[in-house]
Design an enzyme around this catalytic site. Structure first.
Site, PDB file in Angstrom:
ATOM      1  N   ASP A   1     -94.250  62.543 -49.948  1.00  0.00           N
ATOM      2  CA  ASP A   1     -93.497  62.862 -51.170  1.00  0.00           C
ATOM      3  C   ASP A   1     -92.521  61.682 -51.293  1.00  0.00           C
ATOM      4  O   ASP A   1     -92.775  60.612 -50.709  1.00  0.00           O
ATOM      5  CB  ASP A   1     -92.784  64.219 -51.038  1.00  0.00           C
ATOM      6  CG  ASP A   1     -92.297  64.775 -52.381  1.00  0.00           C
ATOM      7  OD1 ASP A   1     -93.108  65.340 -53.122  1.00  0.00           O
ATOM      8  OD2 ASP A   1     -91.096  64.615 -52.698  1.00  0.00           O
TER       9      ASP A   1
ATOM     10  N   LYS B   1     -93.574  72.875 -47.823  1.00  0.00           N
ATOM     11  CA  LYS B   1     -92.891  71.595 -48.095  1.00  0.00           C
ATOM     12  C   LYS B   1     -91.958  71.305 -46.944  1.00  0.00           C
ATOM     13  O   LYS B   1     -91.502  72.229 -46.259  1.00  0.00           O
ATOM     14  CB  LYS B   1     -92.065  71.703 -49.380  1.00  0.00           C
ATOM     15  CG  LYS B   1     -91.767  70.362 -50.015  1.00  0.00           C
ATOM     16  CD  LYS B   1     -92.920  69.932 -50.910  1.00  0.00           C
ATOM     17  CE  LYS B   1     -92.743  68.546 -51.449  1.00  0.00           C
ATOM     18  NZ  LYS B   1     -93.731  68.261 -52.523  1.00  0.00           N
TER      19      LYS B   1
HETATM   20  N1  GLU Z   1     -95.835  65.745 -52.540  1.00  0.00           N
HETATM   21  C1  GLU Z   1     -96.944  65.937 -53.421  1.00  0.00           C
HETATM   22  C2  GLU Z   1     -96.674  67.100 -54.345  1.00  0.00           C
HETATM   23  O1  GLU Z   1     -95.557  67.289 -54.744  1.00  0.00           O
HETATM   24  C3  GLU Z   1     -98.276  65.997 -52.697  1.00  0.00           C
HETATM   25  C4  GLU Z   1     -98.389  67.015 -51.627  1.00  0.00           C
HETATM   26  C5  GLU Z   1     -99.668  66.934 -50.805  1.00  0.00           C
HETATM   27  O2  GLU Z   1    -100.502  66.067 -51.042  1.00  0.00           O
HETATM   28  O3  GLU Z   1     -99.815  67.773 -49.920  1.00  0.00           O
HETATM   29  O4  GLU Z   1     -97.547  67.828 -54.764  1.00  0.00           O
END
Ligand code: GLU
Length: 450
Positions: free
Chosen positions: A169, A129
């Protein structure tokens, strides 16, 4: 011999001692650790391998300066992060969040959750992340572009299509991914699937925009089915009004439910006739306006400004979908929902319910779908985008949507089965944590002490 409980408690004490000031990270860790006690009783070799203490320490954290010039010519500085948490089952994968609240604790909690979520999808993606405390609100397109270019100039040194694949996100949508991708390509001179959530003209996947919202509804459908229920004639609250909320509302309406309330950080809308998705999309995706403007199009709706005495969770509804942000639903909110007869809660945001709120739902027999299972649809379709990029092919909307549906159904079934196997039938928090953990644990164990 050390019991599962002794082992988990001792690792949690160390995590607390070393990360005492990271409240959100500790909250996410505590929830997972509580679930895993019976796993260590069943597999003592994971205690010998000290697997939990290894897993809870990120493989790598990068924190960096992001300097950029605003429209007035002033130099601004933000802080950027990428947490590469676990690569046990695939390249690091997870979104980027741009929001003033971003700090290391927030990114670590999100990265930790992502390990289990990504494992649950059944696809080969590890956990990561990132993000920045940059606030996109009120910034011009040019400011957003300059920020994204500066952010990527550093981030590009740490990512790659087979290493780490970021996505969106909160605060990072199609526009930001476009600017980030353009800068990566320019710096590296390579055209690869290094980001997901891309535009359809440059390698994006159909259904990715809708995936998290659709997925949380597909997951809730399985929860209801387990009790012989469906969406027909049910009312729902969906907090938030971003990408997750918009497509959850759209899918709920198409399956026969009526969403009567949604929100943004300035307050919430109640519309007895059902929230109009077209209006919401126009306001939020095109005009980037505040939600109060919904009233200009639907004068019979009501707006309640955000404040200490205002909560969207006091609206009466059969179903609740927290799709805004972490800790947006506390124990008082949970009691209000239960008092109004809610039968199911499925989390579209990451960690929107506090630990106390989850206890209220479980104690009241409310069906509860935790984020790392219920909102895995977004990252699942991101992994499908990676597959399409590797093949240099693009699949149809129907094909990706059908895969998404099967993945969400599979996650529900795996979580429900794991809960049953470990004596917590019906508890999808325990089930999701255990099912997600087991695949990662087996992979870590097989790969030796690394
Ligand atoms: N931010 C999204 C999550 O919390 C998607 C992450 C992604 O597609 O890599 O899962």
């Amino acid at each position: 011999m050390t019991s599962g409980k002794q082992y988990v408690d001792s690792v949690f004490e160390k995590v607390k001692a070393q990360n005492g000031h990271e409240a959100e990270f500790l909250q996410a860790v505590e929830e997972v650790f509580d679930s895993l006690v019976p796993v260590f009783d069943k597999y003592p070799k994971y205690i010998e391998e000290n697997l939990l203490e290894r897993l809870v320490e990120p493989e790598r954290i990068v924190s960096f300066r992001v300097p950029w010039v605003d429209d007035k010519g002033q130099v601004q500085v933000n802080r950027g992060f990428r947490v590469q948490f676990s690569s046990a089952i695939g390249p690091y994968k997870g979104g980027l969040r741009f929001h003033p609240s971003v700090n290391q604790s927030i990114i670590k909690f999100l990265g930790f959750e992502q390990i289990f979520k990504n494992s649950l999808t059944g696809l080969p993606i590890g956990g990561g992340k990132g993000g920045s405390n940059f606030d996109p609100k009120g910034k011009s397109d040019n400011e957003i572009m300059r920020f994204c270019q500066s952010f990527m100039t550093e981030l590009s040194k740490h990512i790659g299509a087979d290493t780490d694949v970021p996505a969106g996100d909160i605060g990072v949508g199609g526009r930001e991914i476009g600017y980030l991708y353009g800068q990566y390509k320019r710096l590296r001179n390579e055209y690869t699937g290094v980001l997901t959530g891309k535009g359809l003209t440059y390698g994006g996947s159909l259904t990715r925009t809708e995936a998290t919202g659709y997925g949380v509804v597909y997951f809730a459908e399985q929860m209801l089915k387990s009790k012989g229920e469906d969406f027909n004639g049910k009312t729902a609250i969906v907090s938030g009004s971003g990408n997750v909320a918009i497509y959850a509302i759209q899918k709920l309406h198409s399956l026969g439910a009526k969403v009567v309330a949604c929100s943004d950080s300035s307050g919430y809308i109640y519309d007895e006739e059902g929230i109009n998705v077209d209006t919401l999309k126009q306001l939020k995706e095109v005009e980037r306006a505040r939600i109060v403007q919904y009233l200009e199009h639907h004068p019979n709706a009501h707006f309640t400004p955000a404040g200490p005495d205002s909560s969207i969770w006091t609206v009466k509804a059969d179903l609740a979908f927290p799709c805004a942000t972490q800790n947006e639903l506390n124990d008082a909110d949970a009691r209000a929902l239960v008092g109004n007869g809610v039968i199911a809660v499925a989390e579209g945001a990451n960690m929107p319910s506090t630990l106390e709120a989850i206890e209220v739902f479980h104690a009241s027999g409310v069906l509860f779908g935790p984020a790392k299972a219920a909102n895995a649809g977004g990252v699942a379709v991101s992994a499908l985008e990676m597959s399409q990029n590797s093949q240099r092919l693009a699949w149809s909307f129907e094909e990706v949507d059908a895969k998404l549906y099967d993945i969400m159904k599979g996650i529900y079934e795996n979580a429900a089965a794991a809960a049953k196997e470990f004596d917590a039938e019906g508890n999808l928090v325990v089930g999701a944590n255990i099912a997600g953990f087991l695949k990662v644990a087996e992979a870590m164990s097989a790969q030796g002490i690394v």
